[in-house]
Design a protein around this motif. Structure first.
Motif, short mmCIF file in Angstrom:
data_model
loop_
_atom_site.label_atom_id
_atom_site.label_comp_id
_atom_site.label_asym_id
_atom_site.label_seq_id
_atom_site.Cartn_x
_atom_site.Cartn_y
_atom_site.Cartn_z
N LYS A 1 -0.60 -13.28 3.89
CA LYS A 1 -0.37 -12.88 2.48
C LYS A 1 0.40 -13.57 1.57
CE LYS A 1 -0.51 -7.90 4.33
NZ LYS A 1 0.29 -6.63 4.18
N SER B 1 7.81 2.83 -4.89
CA SER B 1 7.10 3.67 -3.71
C SER B 1 7.33 4.89 -4.13
CB SER B 1 7.97 3.48 -2.42
OG SER B 1 7.74 2.20 -1.80
N PRO C 1 3.16 5.19 -6.44
CA PRO C 1 2.75 4.88 -5.01
C PRO C 1 1.39 4.17 -4.84
CG PRO C 1 2.57 7.51 -5.51
CD PRO C 1 3.39 6.47 -6.63
N SER C 2 0.31 4.26 -5.50
CA SER C 2 -0.94 3.39 -5.65
C SER C 2 -0.30 2.17 -6.07
CB SER C 2 -1.87 3.99 -6.48
OG SER C 2 -1.54 4.03 -7.67
N ALA D 1 2.37 0.63 -5.11
CA ALA D 1 3.15 0.18 -3.97
C ALA D 1 2.15 -0.20 -2.97
CB ALA D 1 4.20 1.37 -3.54
N ASP D 2 1.22 0.56 -2.91
CA ASP D 2 0.20 0.10 -1.83
C ASP D 2 -0.27 -1.07 -1.89
OD1 ASP D 2 0.40 2.72 -0.51
OD2 ASP D 2 -1.18 3.79 -1.26
N ARG D 3 -0.86 -1.37 -3.20
CA ARG D 3 -1.46 -2.66 -3.58
C ARG D 3 -0.28 -3.73 -3.28
NH1 ARG D 3 -3.61 -4.96 -9.20
NH2 ARG D 3 -4.35 -6.71 -8.46
N PHE E 1 2.34 -3.81 -1.21
CA PHE E 1 2.48 -3.95 0.25
C PHE E 1 1.32 -4.57 0.94
CE2 PHE E 1 5.52 -0.23 -0.12
CZ PHE E 1 6.74 -0.84 0.45
N SER E 2 0.02 -4.43 0.32
CA SER E 2 -0.95 -5.08 1.00
C SER E 2 -1.04 -6.57 0.66
CB SER E 2 -2.42 -4.65 0.58
OG SER E 2 -2.62 -4.41 -0.69
N THR E 3 -0.40 -6.69 -0.55
CA THR E 3 -0.45 -8.26 -1.14
C THR E 3 0.66 -9.01 -0.52
OG1 THR E 3 -1.52 -7.44 -3.38
CG2 THR E 3 -0.39 -9.47 -3.35
N THR F 1 7.99 -6.41 5.13
CA THR F 1 8.48 -5.88 6.30
C THR F 1 10.09 -6.15 6.36
OG1 THR F 1 7.94 -8.00 7.66
CG2 THR F 1 6.27 -6.24 7.56
#
Length: 150
Positions: free
Chosen positions: A29, A106, A110-111, A113-115, A117-119, A123
């Motif tokens: 990532k 978050s 939220p949407s 945040a999802d992007r 977290f996937s980028t 962790t």
């Protein structure tokens, strides 16, 4: 299975391979040498003597050097990195720092945040990365504590 202290069951090799796949995914990532994602995030932009709240595109911060810090509230290490960032921009006019609160992201977006977290590998926070004036990632998993050391 020649090392019984390591390989205790037939299932252990599958766990190791699974863990390696997870680590490979996280490290892939936003690797060094690639352009940071063109995502617009809410945050606080620090420049020499100033701070501005707003929404900022990660790939268009336009400092000679840009530092992006993803942080969480209540984290002492995050607090120390944010303080080091403030000191850093006061020492060097060419540096811009963007602080991104992952808790706020978050909760309120939220949407988005999802992007995020996937980028990025979020962790472990704070996640600090450096980009050049063109938005190319130069360093990641870094700390600002020793930023000026060679």
């Amino acid at each position: 299975l020649s090392r019984p202290e390591v390989w205790k069951s037939k299932d252990d090799s599958l766990k190791v391979v699974g863990f390696a796949q997870i680590m490979s995914d996280l490290l892939s990532k936003s690797p060094v040498g690639t352009k940071v994602a063109d995502i617009k995030v809410p945050g606080q932009l620090l420049t020499c003597g100033k701070s501005k709240d707003g929404r900022f595109r990660l790939d268009r911060l336009k400092g000679d050097t840009n530092i992006i810090i993803f942080y969480t509230e209540g984290c002492e290490i995050c607090k120390a990195e944010k303080q080091a960032a403030r000191e850093l921009v006061d020492k060097d006019r060419k540096i811009k720092v963007l602080l991104v609160n992952v808790d706020e992201l978050s909760t309120l977006f939220p949407s988005l945040a999802d992007r995020i977290f996937s980028t990025f590998d979020l962790t472990s926070l704070p996640f600090v990365l450096q980009t050049d004036k063109y938005g190319v990632i130069e360093r990641r998993y870094m700390s600002l504590e020793n930023y000026f050391l060679p």
